[in-house]
Design a protein around this motif. Structure first.
Motif, mmCIF file in Angstrom:
data_model
loop_
_atom_site.group_PDB
_atom_site.id
_atom_site.type_symbol
_atom_site.label_atom_id
_atom_site.label_comp_id
_atom_site.label_asym_id
_atom_site.label_seq_id
_atom_site.Cartn_x
_atom_site.Cartn_y
_atom_site.Cartn_z
ATOM 1 N N GLY A 16 0.787 -1.223 0.000
ATOM 2 C CA GLY A 16 0.000 0.000 0.000
ATOM 3 C C GLY A 16 0.819 1.273 0.000
ATOM 4 N N ILE A 17 2.155 1.145 0.022
ATOM 5 C CA ILE A 17 3.038 2.312 0.036
ATOM 6 C C ILE A 17 3.633 2.485 -1.356
ATOM 7 N N PRO A 18 3.564 3.702 -1.946
ATOM 8 C CA PRO A 18 4.140 3.904 -3.272
ATOM 9 C C PRO A 18 5.619 3.530 -3.292
ATOM 10 N N LEU A 19 6.024 2.796 -4.316
ATOM 11 C CA LEU A 19 7.435 2.449 -4.444
ATOM 12 C C LEU A 19 8.256 3.710 -4.658
ATOM 13 N N PHE A 20 9.421 3.762 -4.032
ATOM 14 C CA PHE A 20 10.272 4.932 -4.131
ATOM 15 C C PHE A 20 10.821 5.093 -5.540
ATOM 16 N N SER A 21 11.162 6.311 -5.896
ATOM 17 C CA SER A 21 11.717 6.564 -7.223
ATOM 18 C C SER A 21 13.230 6.637 -7.192
ATOM 19 N N VAL A 22 13.829 6.353 -6.028
ATOM 20 C CA VAL A 22 15.284 6.334 -5.937
ATOM 21 C C VAL A 22 15.791 5.163 -6.782
ATOM 22 N N MET A 23 16.446 5.468 -7.877
ATOM 23 C CA MET A 23 16.953 4.430 -8.771
ATOM 24 C C MET A 23 18.445 4.667 -8.962
ATOM 25 N N THR A 24 19.241 3.958 -8.195
ATOM 26 C CA THR A 24 20.686 4.135 -8.243
ATOM 27 C C THR A 24 21.282 3.317 -9.383
ATOM 28 N N ASP A 25 22.562 3.525 -9.626
ATOM 29 C CA ASP A 25 23.268 2.724 -10.634
ATOM 30 C C ASP A 25 23.221 1.247 -10.269
ATOM 31 N N ARG A 26 23.215 0.949 -8.978
ATOM 32 C CA ARG A 26 23.198 -0.442 -8.539
ATOM 33 C C ARG A 26 21.842 -1.094 -8.844
ATOM 34 N N HIS A 27 20.768 -0.305 -8.672
ATOM 35 C CA HIS A 27 19.449 -0.819 -9.056
ATOM 36 C C HIS A 27 19.381 -1.076 -10.554
ATOM 37 N N GLN A 28 19.858 -0.111 -11.321
ATOM 38 C CA GLN A 28 19.857 -0.252 -12.785
ATOM 39 C C GLN A 28 20.663 -1.467 -13.208
ATOM 40 N N ALA A 29 21.817 -1.685 -12.551
ATOM 41 C CA ALA A 29 22.665 -2.831 -12.895
ATOM 42 C C ALA A 29 21.947 -4.147 -12.587
ATOM 43 N N ALA A 30 21.219 -4.181 -11.469
ATOM 44 C CA ALA A 30 20.486 -5.398 -11.109
ATOM 45 C C ALA A 30 19.392 -5.698 -12.131
ATOM 46 N N ILE A 31 18.678 -4.660 -12.554
ATOM 47 C CA ILE A 31 17.637 -4.840 -13.566
ATOM 48 C C ILE A 31 18.247 -5.341 -14.872
ATOM 49 N N THR A 32 19.393 -4.750 -15.245
ATOM 50 C CA THR A 32 20.080 -5.174 -16.472
ATOM 51 C C THR A 32 20.491 -6.635 -16.401
ATOM 52 N N GLU A 33 20.990 -7.064 -15.227
ATOM 53 C CA GLU A 33 21.393 -8.461 -15.059
ATOM 54 C C GLU A 33 20.197 -9.406 -15.210
ATOM 55 N N LEU A 34 19.058 -9.015 -14.663
ATOM 56 C CA LEU A 34 17.856 -9.846 -14.807
ATOM 57 C C LEU A 34 17.411 -9.924 -16.267
ATOM 58 N N LYS A 35 17.495 -8.803 -16.973
ATOM 59 C CA LYS A 35 17.116 -8.794 -18.386
ATOM 60 C C LYS A 35 18.060 -9.666 -19.205
ATOM 61 N N ILE A 36 19.343 -9.640 -18.868
ATOM 62 C CA ILE A 36 20.315 -10.490 -19.562
ATOM 63 C C ILE A 36 19.979 -11.963 -19.317
ATOM 64 N N ALA A 37 19.658 -12.297 -18.058
ATOM 65 C CA ALA A 37 19.296 -13.683 -17.736
ATOM 66 C C ALA A 37 18.078 -14.120 -18.540
ATOM 67 N N PHE A 38 17.104 -13.227 -18.698
ATOM 68 C CA PHE A 38 15.909 -13.546 -19.483
ATOM 69 C C PHE A 38 16.251 -13.708 -20.954
ATOM 70 N N ASP A 39 17.001 -12.760 -21.506
ATOM 71 C CA ASP A 39 17.329 -12.785 -22.934
ATOM 72 C C ASP A 39 18.177 -14.006 -23.296
ATOM 73 N N GLN A 40 19.048 -14.413 -22.377
ATOM 74 C CA GLN A 40 19.904 -15.574 -22.633
ATOM 75 C C GLN A 40 19.240 -16.889 -22.242
ATOM 76 N N GLU A 41 17.986 -16.802 -21.797
ATOM 77 C CA GLU A 41 17.183 -17.973 -21.426
ATOM 78 C C GLU A 41 17.855 -18.830 -20.361
ATOM 79 N N ARG A 42 18.425 -18.148 -19.375
ATOM 80 C CA ARG A 42 18.956 -18.877 -18.227
ATOM 81 C C ARG A 42 17.783 -19.390 -17.395
ATOM 82 N N PRO A 43 17.926 -20.535 -16.753
ATOM 83 C CA PRO A 43 16.798 -21.086 -15.998
ATOM 84 C C PRO A 43 16.578 -20.436 -14.637
ATOM 85 N N VAL A 44 17.640 -19.881 -14.031
ATOM 86 C CA VAL A 44 17.538 -19.346 -12.674
ATOM 87 C C VAL A 44 18.349 -18.069 -12.552
#
Length: 214
Positions: A16-44
């Motif tokens: 019920g609390i709005p997600l914060f808009s603080v998006m650091t380089d570390r957050h961006q890097a984590a999102i990028t890593e997840l997208k890479i895992a998806f694009d490369q069809e890694r299982p986990v």
């Protein structure tokens, strides 16, 4: 009876609390890593962080970056037992669990993933706070990831949790998860300035405008 899964939008609130808009380089890097895992069809993929809201924010952003035809199944909170967790998963993929037992719910999930593979569809199954979920659930998912019948099924299993998750996954019964995931994605805690900005946004979300007076 199977229902057609509904297209989902990434949520913008956490408890019920709005997600914060603080998006650091570390957050961006984590999102990028997840997208890479998806694009490369890694299982986990593993996302380890100290803050529940931080990791949830990353998962929401990752969800929002995926194509609309991807089935995204998300367990945001720990479940009391394996049965309620599997019931939730089955509802998310479009099946009403009713009074089915655990083994039946597991079979439905397997059939769904096989159907996805046959139709070249992708599925993301995200288990948040995995270190607080039922061990049976993690053990079952580990066996599914390593099974021949679900090889190349287009599933990405994402587990998030605190550093305690490292110790849990060191258990021999969960070894398949670690072997398929490779290096975990680490999300360090906020720095002091980032913490101040996060607290400011949280306070303002309650309707208090002049934060300097708080």
């Amino acid at each position: 009876m199977r229902q057609q899964p509904q297209a989902q939008k990434a949520p913008d609130q956490f408890h019920g609390i709005p997600l914060f808009s603080v998006m650091t380089d570390r957050h961006q890097a984590a999102i990028t890593e997840l997208k890479i895992a998806f694009d490369q069809e890694r299982p986990v993929s593993l996302l380890i962080g100290d803050g529940i809201i931080e990791t949830s924010h990353v998962i929401s952003a990752f969800h929002g970056s995926l194509p609309e035809d991807v089935t995204f199944v998300r367990l945001k909170h720990p479940h009391a037992d394996a049965l309620t967790a599997m019931q939730h998963i089955n509802r998310e993929i479009g099946f009403e669990p009713n009074d089915l037992c655990l083994s039946d719910l597991q079979k439905i999930l397997i059939m769904f993933l096989q159907y996805q593979r046959q139709h070249n569809n992708r599925t993301v199954l995200c288990i948040e706070q995995a270190d607080h979920q039922a061990l049976w659930l993690l053990d079952t998912l580990a066996s599914l990831v390593g099974s021949d019948e679900l090889s190349d099924c287009g599933l990405l299993l994402v587990l998030t949790g605190s550093p305690d998750l490292d110790g849990m996954l060191g258990d021999s019964s969960l070894g398949a998860i670690c072997s398929y995931a490779g290096r975990p994605i680490r999300l360090p805690p906020f720095t002091l300035p980032e913490t101040r900005e996060f607290v400011r946004q949280r306070v303002e979300s309650t309707g208090i405008i002049d934060v300097s007076r708080v």
